[in-house]
Scaffold this motif. Structure first.
Motif, mmCIF file in Angstrom:
data_model
loop_
_atom_site.group_PDB
_atom_site.id
_atom_site.type_symbol
_atom_site.label_atom_id
_atom_site.label_comp_id
_atom_site.label_asym_id
_atom_site.label_seq_id
_atom_site.Cartn_x
_atom_site.Cartn_y
_atom_site.Cartn_z
ATOM 1 N N GLU A 90 0.813 -1.215 0.000
ATOM 2 C CA GLU A 90 0.000 0.000 0.000
ATOM 3 C C GLU A 90 0.845 1.262 0.000
ATOM 4 O O GLU A 90 0.306 2.369 0.055
ATOM 5 C CB GLU A 90 -0.909 0.007 1.234
ATOM 6 C CG GLU A 90 -1.834 -1.197 1.337
ATOM 7 C CD GLU A 90 -2.623 -1.209 2.642
ATOM 8 O OE1 GLU A 90 -2.620 -0.173 3.340
ATOM 9 O OE2 GLU A 90 -3.230 -2.248 2.966
ATOM 10 N N PHE A 91 2.169 1.117 -0.089
ATOM 11 C CA PHE A 91 3.069 2.261 0.065
ATOM 12 C C PHE A 91 4.395 1.929 -0.608
ATOM 13 O O PHE A 91 4.742 0.752 -0.775
ATOM 14 C CB PHE A 91 3.301 2.551 1.553
ATOM 15 C CG PHE A 91 3.747 1.327 2.320
ATOM 16 C CD1 PHE A 91 5.098 1.035 2.471
ATOM 17 C CD2 PHE A 91 2.816 0.461 2.863
ATOM 18 C CE1 PHE A 91 5.500 -0.089 3.152
ATOM 19 C CE2 PHE A 91 3.215 -0.687 3.549
ATOM 20 C CZ PHE A 91 4.567 -0.955 3.695
ATOM 21 N N PRO A 92 5.189 2.938 -1.002
ATOM 22 C CA PRO A 92 6.506 2.684 -1.582
ATOM 23 C C PRO A 92 7.536 2.401 -0.488
ATOM 24 O O PRO A 92 7.522 3.021 0.574
ATOM 25 C CB PRO A 92 6.823 3.996 -2.312
ATOM 26 C CG PRO A 92 6.078 5.038 -1.533
ATOM 27 C CD PRO A 92 4.816 4.368 -1.045
ATOM 28 N N SER A 93 8.443 1.480 -0.753
ATOM 29 C CA SER A 93 9.448 1.106 0.242
ATOM 30 C C SER A 93 10.778 0.830 -0.452
ATOM 31 O O SER A 93 10.811 0.283 -1.561
ATOM 32 C CB SER A 93 8.998 -0.137 1.009
ATOM 33 O OG SER A 93 9.997 -0.572 1.911
ATOM 34 N N ASN A 109 6.781 6.985 2.269
ATOM 35 C CA ASN A 109 5.733 8.006 2.265
ATOM 36 C C ASN A 109 4.937 7.919 3.568
ATOM 37 O O ASN A 109 3.740 7.650 3.556
ATOM 38 C CB ASN A 109 4.816 7.821 1.050
ATOM 39 C CG ASN A 109 3.833 8.958 0.890
ATOM 40 O OD1 ASN A 109 4.080 10.080 1.320
ATOM 41 N ND2 ASN A 109 2.682 8.666 0.292
ATOM 42 N N PRO A 110 5.616 8.128 4.706
ATOM 43 C CA PRO A 110 4.940 7.949 5.991
ATOM 44 C C PRO A 110 3.867 9.005 6.241
ATOM 45 O O PRO A 110 3.978 10.147 5.801
ATOM 46 C CB PRO A 110 6.084 8.063 7.004
ATOM 47 C CG PRO A 110 7.103 8.915 6.309
ATOM 48 C CD PRO A 110 7.015 8.563 4.858
ATOM 49 N N THR A 111 2.832 8.592 6.934
ATOM 50 C CA THR A 111 1.751 9.476 7.320
ATOM 51 C C THR A 111 1.468 9.274 8.813
ATOM 52 O O THR A 111 2.104 8.458 9.471
ATOM 53 C CB THR A 111 0.477 9.165 6.517
ATOM 54 O OG1 THR A 111 0.024 7.842 6.853
ATOM 55 C CG2 THR A 111 0.735 9.254 5.013
ATOM 56 N N LYS A 112 0.481 9.991 9.298
ATOM 57 C CA LYS A 112 0.103 9.842 10.699
ATOM 58 C C LYS A 112 -0.419 8.448 10.988
ATOM 59 O O LYS A 112 -0.204 7.897 12.072
ATOM 60 C CB LYS A 112 -0.963 10.894 11.048
ATOM 61 C CG LYS A 112 -1.398 10.867 12.505
ATOM 62 C CD LYS A 112 -2.406 11.964 12.791
ATOM 63 C CE LYS A 112 -2.850 11.937 14.256
ATOM 64 N NZ LYS A 112 -3.834 13.011 14.551
ATOM 65 N N ASN A 128 0.869 -3.336 11.782
ATOM 66 C CA ASN A 128 1.146 -2.186 12.643
ATOM 67 C C ASN A 128 2.230 -1.338 11.980
ATOM 68 O O ASN A 128 2.874 -1.765 11.026
ATOM 69 C CB ASN A 128 1.600 -2.648 14.031
ATOM 70 C CG ASN A 128 1.277 -1.645 15.117
ATOM 71 O OD1 ASN A 128 0.982 -0.482 14.829
ATOM 72 N ND2 ASN A 128 1.344 -2.078 16.366
ATOM 73 N N SER A 129 2.433 -0.129 12.501
ATOM 74 C CA SER A 129 3.528 0.720 12.023
ATOM 75 C C SER A 129 4.112 1.487 13.191
ATOM 76 O O SER A 129 3.435 1.713 14.206
ATOM 77 C CB SER A 129 3.048 1.675 10.923
ATOM 78 O OG SER A 129 2.099 2.596 11.409
ATOM 79 N N PHE A 130 5.378 1.903 13.030
ATOM 80 C CA PHE A 130 6.144 2.423 14.155
ATOM 81 C C PHE A 130 7.019 3.591 13.727
ATOM 82 O O PHE A 130 7.295 3.790 12.552
ATOM 83 C CB PHE A 130 7.047 1.324 14.735
ATOM 84 C CG PHE A 130 6.335 0.054 15.066
ATOM 85 C CD1 PHE A 130 5.835 -0.175 16.333
ATOM 86 C CD2 PHE A 130 6.153 -0.927 14.094
ATOM 87 C CE1 PHE A 130 5.183 -1.349 16.641
ATOM 88 C CE2 PHE A 130 5.502 -2.105 14.391
ATOM 89 C CZ PHE A 130 5.010 -2.315 15.670
ATOM 90 N N LEU A 131 7.481 4.343 14.715
ATOM 91 C CA LEU A 131 8.428 5.449 14.598
ATOM 92 C C LEU A 131 7.811 6.665 13.931
ATOM 93 O O LEU A 131 6.695 6.642 13.431
ATOM 94 C CB LEU A 131 9.706 5.021 13.883
ATOM 95 C CG LEU A 131 10.464 3.840 14.515
ATOM 96 C CD1 LEU A 131 11.803 3.635 13.816
ATOM 97 C CD2 LEU A 131 10.683 4.036 16.010
ATOM 98 N N SER A 132 8.589 7.727 13.921
ATOM 99 C CA SER A 132 8.098 9.025 13.487
ATOM 100 C C SER A 132 7.676 9.012 12.030
ATOM 101 O O SER A 132 8.245 8.307 11.192
ATOM 102 C CB SER A 132 9.198 10.071 13.688
ATOM 103 O OG SER A 132 8.854 11.284 13.062
ATOM 104 N N MET A 133 6.675 9.832 11.695
ATOM 105 C CA MET A 133 6.274 9.990 10.303
ATOM 106 C C MET A 133 7.151 10.997 9.579
ATOM 107 O O MET A 133 7.066 11.147 8.372
ATOM 108 C CB MET A 133 4.814 10.450 10.214
ATOM 109 C CG MET A 133 4.536 11.789 10.879
ATOM 110 S SD MET A 133 2.849 12.376 10.631
ATOM 111 C CE MET A 133 2.959 12.998 8.961
#
Length: 277
Positions: A90-93, A109-112, A128-133
């Protein structure tokens, strides 16, 4: 016809095989015991079993996984590089690591709601997701973010950050605070300040050492002995004309690939054994 490998993008090892992804989008399989090439594939495109811009490769007991940055997907092959399936993201990595229940990926492309480090299952669903956006400009300069130790535990560190995290029980734990010339096993590592000066670009964690590479005028190295709580920093003298720049840690050794004549026709794999002091 003789085939020549392009500049190396990434590499992984398992048992007696090395799998190498080069910057021409070719994937190579070599036998580590003989040095012989066993297979090469190049499947660029938008069709079945094809990729657009692969950036990272990893392997487990059954499969080889290739991360396609532009195609936002993970391509799954068997150990002989025969296509099995695709996992859509669902996102580029740009980098990833295999964990027992799926994958960890660095989200570009991190989001909130979908942060920097994303944990997905083997079907691509986000767990789940972790760390700063927040996205640092320096993060685009990284080589690799994830690495594994002798026990298969996953560690990762962003560039321009002085924290090495460990993936444990479905969570990310700050485990080392690093700066050039110093590494500490600090339980308050998440409160440390960002690095200034030399840019941290790669880390390897072994059963005894934490080895970090920094980009300055040269590639500098810091080796932290966890048992003795001591650090040694500087240029590594390999007694070779090739700079010390390993790509992967596997089974007690670091490995790097070098173009000995700068013509992509004479590539060599160098193994750096890590011996206790």
């Amino acid at each position: 016809a003789i085939e020549h490998m392009g500049e190396v993008q990434d590499m992984c090892l398992s048992d007696s095989n090395a799998y190498i992804l080069d910057k021409t989008n070719s994937i190579w399989k070599f036998n580590l015991n003989t040095g012989f090439q066993e297979k090469k594939i190049k499947k660029t495109g938008h069709g079945h079993g094809e990729y657009i811009n692969p950036t990272s490769i990893c392997v487990d007991h059954d499969n080889v996984y290739v991360l396609d940055f532009q195609g936002s997907s993970i391509i799954v092959y068997d150990r002989n590089l025969d296509y099995k399936n695709r996992i859509q993201l669902e996102f580029p990595s740009i980098d990833f690591a295999k964990v027992p229940d799926g994958f960890l990926l660095c989200n570009m492309n991190p989001t909130k709601n979908l942060k920097r480090i994303v944990h997905i299952n083997e079907k691509g669903s986000v767990i789940n997701s972790f760390l700063s956006m927040e996205m640092k400009e320096e993060s685009m300069m990284t080589d690799r973010i994830f690495s594994k130790d002798d026990n298969g535990s996953v560690f990762f560190a962003e560039p321009a950050s002085n924290i090495i995290y460990k993936w444990e029980n479905g969570n990310v734990l700050p485990i080392y605070s690093i700066e050039f010339g110093k590494i500490t096993n600090d339980k308050n590592a998440s409160k440390a300040n960002p690095l200034h000066g030399n840019m941290h670009i790669r880390s390897f964690v072994t059963s005894q050492y934490v080895i970090t590479l920094y980009l300055s005028e040269f590639v500098l190295t810091n080796v932290y002995n966890e048992q003795k709580a001591t650090s040694i920093s500087g240029l590594v003298n390999t007694r070779l004309r090739h700079p010390f720049y390993p790509i992967v840690y596997y089974d007690g050794a670091l490995y790097g690939i070098y173009d000995i004549q700068n013509d992509n026709k004479n590539m060599i794999l160098i193994k750096y054994n890590i011996r206790p002091e």
